[in-house]
Design an enzyme around this catalytic site. Sequence first.
Site, PDB file in Angstrom:
ATOM      1  N   ASP A  14     -14.404   0.519   8.418  1.00 13.37           N
ATOM      2  CA  ASP A  14     -13.100   1.169   8.266  1.00 13.37           C
ATOM      3  C   ASP A  14     -13.124   2.604   8.770  1.00 13.37           C
ATOM      4  OD1 ASP A  14     -10.443   1.422   7.504  1.00 13.37           O
ATOM      5  OD2 ASP A  14     -10.885   1.832   5.403  1.00 13.37           O
TER       6      ASP A  14
ATOM      7  N   ASP B 280      -4.090  -4.532   4.822  1.00  6.92           N
ATOM      8  CA  ASP B 280      -2.795  -3.854   4.798  1.00  6.92           C
ATOM      9  C   ASP B 280      -2.798  -2.720   5.809  1.00  6.92           C
ATOM     10  OD1 ASP B 280      -4.600  -2.281   3.134  1.00  6.92           O
ATOM     11  OD2 ASP B 280      -2.845  -1.141   2.482  1.00  6.92           O
TER      12      ASP B 280
ATOM     13  N   GLU C   5      -5.344  -1.077   0.419  1.00  6.95           N
ATOM     14  CA  GLU C   5      -6.261   0.057   0.539  1.00  6.95           C
ATOM     15  C   GLU C   5      -5.515   1.320   0.913  1.00  6.95           C
ATOM     16  OE1 GLU C   5      -9.069   2.867   2.601  1.00  6.95           O
ATOM     17  OE2 GLU C   5      -7.227   1.923   3.325  1.00  6.95           O
ATOM     18  N   GLU C   6      -4.501   1.181   1.744  1.00  8.55           N
ATOM     19  CA  GLU C   6      -3.786   2.350   2.247  1.00  8.55           C
ATOM     20  C   GLU C   6      -3.016   3.091   1.163  1.00  8.55           C
ATOM     21  OE1 GLU C   6      -4.212   3.720   4.917  1.00  8.55           O
ATOM     22  OE2 GLU C   6      -4.881   2.283   6.418  1.00  8.55           O
TER      23      GLU C   6
END
Length: 414
Positions: free
Chosen positions: A201, A83, A178-179
């Site tokens: 990441d 995402d 995740e965001e």
Amino acid sequence: MTNKNDLIKRFISYVTVDSQSDPKSKTTPSTPKQWDMANLLVQQLKEFGLSDVSIDEKAYVMATLPGNVDHDVPAIGFISHYDTTPDYTGTNINPQIHKDYDGEDIILNEAEEIVLSPDYFSDLKLYKGQTLITTDGTTLLGADDKAGITEIMEAVKYLISHPEIKHGDLKIGFTPDEEIGRGAHHFDVEKFGAEWAYTIDGSQIGELEYENFNAAGAVVTIKGKIVHPGYAKGKLINSMYMATDFINSLPRLETPEHTEGRQGFFHLHDIKGSVEETNLEYIIRDHDKAHFEARKEIMEKLVADLNAQYETDAISVEIEDQYFNMREKVEPVMHIVDIAEEAMKEVGIMPIIKPIRGGTDGSQLSYMGLPCPNIFAGGHNFHGRYEYVPVESMQKAVEVIVKIAELTAQKYTS
């Protein structure tokens, strides 16, 4: 190592798929369009010939690259999220490729006079002579974390085509949301089957992180009373004035723009207000657990003090923990950090070991039983129009992933 043109092509094919998450959604994934990216990855993993390729009902993607050694080696994982942040638009991304960057200003959008300048973003000077991929100034880029996904996929492809590089079972995981802080909420650690893992990441080349913020979200609600302003004396209560008092009572220098390193902060990121009701949305961050708890107590005490001052119970706060500092779970197994550090040095990178001023899937996964340090993906200026990634940093990330797999197999030779 990995072919530069193939890497660029793969990265651009990923970032041009719109996969923004939505914090207001209650579903997983939070947006239907994330399925487009997840399904593309499943298709490509199958084309690579990986084992156990799966996608569950919440769009978590997993696969295994089987080991090619004849001795026992711990299964290790590599994880990225597909995402992109809802902080800035990720629709109709139009990446720009700048070969042999000259170290000067990059015109992202001439019509709108949007410039990516080393005078403001000094890290650009590190990449003179390299190939940069930027936005066109109207969207984010999505290198967070499609650079990480690209690097994992290219590393897997490289290992498949170079069987002389010995490694144990490699577990691959790609996550949604995740965001918005939910990337690991439904991650099946047992199914994944790794002893430890690495999220790909991070930002600048060389970053290696095993500390992150303790994190909470806070919603402050202030109730007022609406009365016709011509007849309001002694009756009207303006919630926005009380909200201003609350905002100004928190430590003004303990905000993101005034802090760095391990310093924590209060961050007001959203306000919705009217005379009758105002809502303040904060995030609370601190690396130190005791300081983190103290910050939550400060907010609760401030609510009590203002209610007493106004002789009311109109102000309330709800605080919810989001994630915790993974250092507590990684330090007992520091060999997993040591392997990553050694891998970087062997491919000519000076490791930059520092705390993350944010969160990562790895923080939650570490508390779920999967210790998970974070490794650079190479991008800069995430979450906005000035985002960019040097292609050479992405190539080095591929080399680090391959080297970690190789070193792990070597260190567990029986």
